[in-house]
Motif scaffolding. Sequence first.
Motif, PDB file in Angstrom:
ATOM      1  N   CYS A   1       0.853  -1.181   0.000  1.00 28.15           N
ATOM      2  CA  CYS A   1       0.000   0.000   0.000  1.00 28.15           C
ATOM      3  C   CYS A   1       0.893   1.237   0.000  1.00 28.15           C
ATOM      4  O   CYS A   1       1.709   1.412   0.901  1.00 28.15           O
ATOM      5  CB  CYS A   1      -0.896  -0.004   1.241  1.00 28.15           C
ATOM      6  SG  CYS A   1      -1.751   1.563   1.526  1.00 28.15           S
TER       7      CYS A   1
ATOM      8  N   CYS B   1      -0.281  -0.099   4.776  1.00 22.80           N
ATOM      9  CA  CYS B   1      -1.304  -0.786   5.578  1.00 22.80           C
ATOM     10  C   CYS B   1      -1.676  -2.166   5.047  1.00 22.80           C
ATOM     11  O   CYS B   1      -2.481  -2.861   5.661  1.00 22.80           O
ATOM     12  CB  CYS B   1      -2.542   0.089   5.735  1.00 22.80           C
ATOM     13  SG  CYS B   1      -3.235   0.655   4.165  1.00 22.80           S
ATOM     14  N   TRP B   2      -1.111  -2.604   3.919  1.00 21.44           N
ATOM     15  CA  TRP B   2      -1.246  -3.969   3.420  1.00 21.44           C
ATOM     16  C   TRP B   2      -0.086  -4.249   2.490  1.00 21.44           C
ATOM     17  O   TRP B   2       0.595  -3.341   2.034  1.00 21.44           O
ATOM     18  CB  TRP B   2      -2.585  -4.211   2.704  1.00 21.44           C
ATOM     19  CG  TRP B   2      -2.942  -3.238   1.611  1.00 21.44           C
ATOM     20  CD1 TRP B   2      -3.795  -2.178   1.696  1.00 21.44           C
ATOM     21  CD2 TRP B   2      -2.448  -3.229   0.254  1.00 21.44           C
ATOM     22  NE1 TRP B   2      -3.855  -1.514   0.502  1.00 21.44           N
ATOM     23  CE2 TRP B   2      -3.049  -2.137  -0.401  1.00 21.44           C
ATOM     24  CE3 TRP B   2      -1.567  -4.018  -0.460  1.00 21.44           C
ATOM     25  CZ2 TRP B   2      -2.792  -1.821  -1.739  1.00 21.44           C
ATOM     26  CZ3 TRP B   2      -1.302  -3.714  -1.793  1.00 21.44           C
ATOM     27  CH2 TRP B   2      -1.922  -2.625  -2.416  1.00 21.44           C
TER      28      TRP B   2
ATOM     29  N   THR C   1      -3.025  -8.162   5.423  1.00 19.29           N
ATOM     30  CA  THR C   1      -3.330  -6.974   6.197  1.00 19.29           C
ATOM     31  C   THR C   1      -2.817  -7.205   7.606  1.00 19.29           C
ATOM     32  O   THR C   1      -2.369  -8.303   7.939  1.00 19.29           O
ATOM     33  CB  THR C   1      -4.843  -6.670   6.216  1.00 19.29           C
ATOM     34  OG1 THR C   1      -5.538  -7.814   6.719  1.00 19.29           O
ATOM     35  CG2 THR C   1      -5.356  -6.331   4.820  1.00 19.29           C
TER      36      THR C   1
ATOM     37  N   TYR D   1      -5.200  -3.117  12.275  1.00 18.04           N
ATOM     38  CA  TYR D   1      -4.415  -1.985  11.747  1.00 18.04           C
ATOM     39  C   TYR D   1      -3.475  -1.437  12.826  1.00 18.04           C
ATOM     40  O   TYR D   1      -3.237  -0.242  12.920  1.00 18.04           O
ATOM     41  CB  TYR D   1      -5.317  -0.880  11.183  1.00 18.04           C
ATOM     42  CG  TYR D   1      -5.903  -1.256   9.837  1.00 18.04           C
ATOM     43  CD1 TYR D   1      -5.195  -1.024   8.671  1.00 18.04           C
ATOM     44  CD2 TYR D   1      -7.151  -1.863   9.740  1.00 18.04           C
ATOM     45  CE1 TYR D   1      -5.717  -1.385   7.437  1.00 18.04           C
ATOM     46  CE2 TYR D   1      -7.677  -2.232   8.517  1.00 18.04           C
ATOM     47  CZ  TYR D   1      -6.956  -1.985   7.375  1.00 18.04           C
ATOM     48  OH  TYR D   1      -7.464  -2.344   6.151  1.00 18.04           O
TER      49      TYR D   1
ATOM     50  N   PHE E   1       2.020  -0.929  10.526  1.00 17.35           N
ATOM     51  CA  PHE E   1       2.179  -0.884   9.076  1.00 17.35           C
ATOM     52  C   PHE E   1       3.599  -1.296   8.735  1.00 17.35           C
ATOM     53  O   PHE E   1       4.465  -1.343   9.611  1.00 17.35           O
ATOM     54  CB  PHE E   1       1.900   0.527   8.530  1.00 17.35           C
ATOM     55  CG  PHE E   1       0.510   1.019   8.828  1.00 17.35           C
ATOM     56  CD1 PHE E   1      -0.599   0.236   8.598  1.00 17.35           C
ATOM     57  CD2 PHE E   1       0.308   2.290   9.343  1.00 17.35           C
ATOM     58  CE1 PHE E   1      -1.888   0.691   8.863  1.00 17.35           C
ATOM     59  CE2 PHE E   1      -0.966   2.763   9.613  1.00 17.35           C
ATOM     60  CZ  PHE E   1      -2.071   1.958   9.369  1.00 17.35           C
TER      61      PHE E   1
ATOM     62  N   LYS F   1       6.863   1.214   2.889  1.00 14.92           N
ATOM     63  CA  LYS F   1       6.270   1.206   1.556  1.00 14.92           C
ATOM     64  C   LYS F   1       7.243   0.789   0.465  1.00 14.92           C
ATOM     65  O   LYS F   1       6.841   0.588  -0.671  1.00 14.92           O
ATOM     66  CB  LYS F   1       5.692   2.591   1.239  1.00 14.92           C
ATOM     67  CG  LYS F   1       4.556   2.979   2.174  1.00 14.92           C
ATOM     68  CD  LYS F   1       3.910   4.273   1.783  1.00 14.92           C
ATOM     69  CE  LYS F   1       4.711   5.450   2.299  1.00 14.92           C
ATOM     70  NZ  LYS F   1       4.030   6.737   2.038  1.00 14.92           N
TER      71      LYS F   1
END
Length: 150
Positions: free
Chosen positions: A61, A66-67, A81, A85, A88, A91
């Motif tokens: 994500c 977040c995934w 996931t 939550y 995280f 990225k």
Amino acid sequence: MKNLLITILFLSLTSIAFGQKYDAFGKKIKPSGSSEATALKGKTEFDAKAVKIEGEVESVCQAAGCWMKIKTADGQTMRVTFKDYGFFVPKDIAGKKVIFEGIPSVKTTSVAELQHYAEDAGKSKEEIAKITSPKTELTFIADGVLVPKN
């Protein structure tokens, strides 16, 4: 030459002795005892029991980490996931082999959720508009993730 060989041998043994170093996210897990993500391919039922999986990150994500999508087999992916939550991942970990622990399942993902994921992945409005039907897919809710350090 002899000194070079001794140095290489020492560095190799040191690397083996200390093992791979990881950045940990979520619950602290150990790297040992994981199965390859390909082992989940084709399964449609799972116990509600945590398993430890290792796999290559296909994408993450780009909104918040977040995934992540993990390559399973035959060009397929599994969306991972993170429990509640509560954490995280970075990225920029696409291409890295990560270890994660949690609960796998087969889930039908709604059109709205698939469109949301596509938006998070940075897809164009045209690509998002092409998502018009739900998708039944292998998913995973991870309690903890280990990402190898560079």
